[in-house]
Design a protein around this motif. Structure first.
Motif, PDB file in Angstrom:
ATOM      1  N   GLY A 127       1.466  29.993  26.689  1.00 41.27           N
ATOM      2  CA  GLY A 127       1.379  29.841  25.240  1.00 41.27           C
ATOM      3  C   GLY A 127       0.757  31.038  24.538  1.00 41.27           C
ATOM      4  N   GLU A 128      -0.031  31.838  25.288  1.00 42.65           N
ATOM      5  CA  GLU A 128      -0.712  32.977  24.667  1.00 42.65           C
ATOM      6  C   GLU A 128      -0.227  34.315  25.222  1.00 42.65           C
ATOM      7  N   ASN A 129       0.444  34.285  26.377  1.00 42.78           N
ATOM      8  CA  ASN A 129       0.742  35.568  27.042  1.00 42.78           C
ATOM      9  C   ASN A 129       2.064  36.212  26.627  1.00 42.78           C
ATOM     10  N   GLY A 130       2.675  35.684  25.585  1.00 46.00           N
ATOM     11  CA  GLY A 130       3.912  36.289  25.091  1.00 46.00           C
ATOM     12  C   GLY A 130       5.163  35.533  25.514  1.00 46.00           C
ATOM     13  N   GLY A 131       5.032  34.673  26.524  1.00 37.24           N
ATOM     14  CA  GLY A 131       6.180  33.908  27.014  1.00 37.24           C
ATOM     15  C   GLY A 131       6.745  33.000  25.929  1.00 37.24           C
ATOM     16  N   LEU A 132       5.883  32.164  25.377  1.00 36.03           N
ATOM     17  CA  LEU A 132       6.318  31.251  24.321  1.00 36.03           C
ATOM     18  C   LEU A 132       6.790  32.039  23.095  1.00 36.03           C
TER      19      LEU A 132
END
Ligand SMILES: Nc1ncnc2c1ncn2[C@@H]1O[C@H](COP(=O)(O)OP(=O)(O)O)[C@@H](O)[C@H]1O
Ligand SMILES: [Mg+2]
Length: 301
Positions: A68-73
């Motif tokens: 959710g925070e690492n760029g995936g979402l």
């Protein structure tokens, strides 16, 4: 909100607080507990991404750590054309990577603790190149998960195994001194906050147990130091390509030198979290803060 990272519980608290703030401001808000893995009894992201929620004016992200925070979402949301708050995929990914972040901070002349990536069996290099005490932590993890302060040679191996459970390991010189953090809102750095954890470092327990940390807002600092911190925080935020809001963590040594540790692209958003505290010191209430962040995302559309 929610998600599957070790910061799931904090995220649920942030999501509830933000939804409440929107309602206070007269908006309609639907908190959605999501899972990216199906591991938790929450709504699977693939379902949310094909639901009526695509029609919402904005998705206010309250996820901390992990997908959710690492760029995936963020990459999925770009693909869907959903307006969402906070940094985009690349900036989120860079901020989650403490090694790449350090390199980029250095390129802007922002002071950072000396550090290096270390592989198994490279204990000796830590002693030679960093010295003791040092901090051994995962290259990509939040909430002080997997971090240890190493004071003697015998502790290095244990620290590396502890951090290694989360992937690549970063060793850094230990900065003896104070914990400071600067929130960014839009183009502006808010007053620095000093954290006084009961433990030596601002660890998971101190972050999330009431009474385990005290805060000084704004931090008591000489004017030049406060100004330098704001300048370094804004530069760090910009060099990673972050946007809307975030929080930049620093350590300050006993001589008053400040060292940038990391940028958090989706920091805690309960009404007592650090960014809302800094906003309040700048005269911005929690509902106003949430509304301003949401507007930045809406206006980007
Ligand atoms: N090089 C360092 N020297 C001293 N303390 C550190 C250092 N790196 C981390 N810490 C301590 O650990 C805390 C968490 O580290 P940080 O790098 O911000 O990672 P995260 O918050 O993502 O876990 C900091 O707030 C600070 O108290
Ligand atoms: Mg931190």
């Amino acid at each position: 909100m929610g998600g599957d990272s070790p910061e799931r519980e904090v995220s649920l608290a942030s999501g509830a607080a933000v939804a409440e703030a929107f309602r206070e401001g007269g908006y309609e808000a639907s908190p959605v507990d999501v899972t990216f893995t199906g591991r938790f009894p929450a709504r699977p992201i693939w379902d949310v991404l094909n639901s009526e929620l695509l029609e919402a004016d904005v998705w206010f992200l309250c996820l901390h750590g992990g997908f959710g925070e690492n760029g995936g979402l963020q990459a999925l949301l770009e693909e869907k054309g959903v307006p969402y708050t906070g940094s985009g995929p690349l900036a989120s990914m860079l901020a989650m990577d403490k090694w790449m972040s350090k390199k980029l901070f250095m390129s802007e002349g922002i002071p950072v603790p000396d550090g290096m990536l270390v592989g198994p069996g490279e204990d000796g290099r830590i002693l030679e190149e960093i010295g003791l005490p040092c901090v051994v932590k995962p290259r990509s993890q939040g909430s002080t998960v997997g971090l240890s302060v190493v004071r003697c040679e015998g502790e290095i191996k244990k620290g590396m195994e502890f951090a290694g459970a989360y992937g690549d390991v970063l060793a850094e010189r230990f900065i003896t001194g104070r914990d400071l953090t600067v929130a960014i809102l839009g183009e502006e750095a808010l007053p620095a906050v000093e954290v006084h954890p009961k433990h030596e470092v601002y660890d998971y327990t101190c972050k999330y147990t009431p009474g385990m940390s005290e805060y000084t807002v704004p931090a008591e600092l000489p004017e030049e130091t406060a100004d330098a911190l704001k300048e370094h925080a804004l530069k760090a935020f910009k060099v990673l390509g972050c946007r809307d809001f975030g929080r930049v963590d620093f350590r300050m040594d006993t001589e008053g030198g400040t060292y940038c540790l990391e940028v958090n692209t989706l920091p805690g958003m309960t009404s007592t979290s650090l960014v809302p505290k800094a906003a309040r010191a700048a005269g911005i209430s929690f509902p106003e803060l949430v509304e301003r962040i949401a507007r930045m995302a809406v206006e980007r559309r």
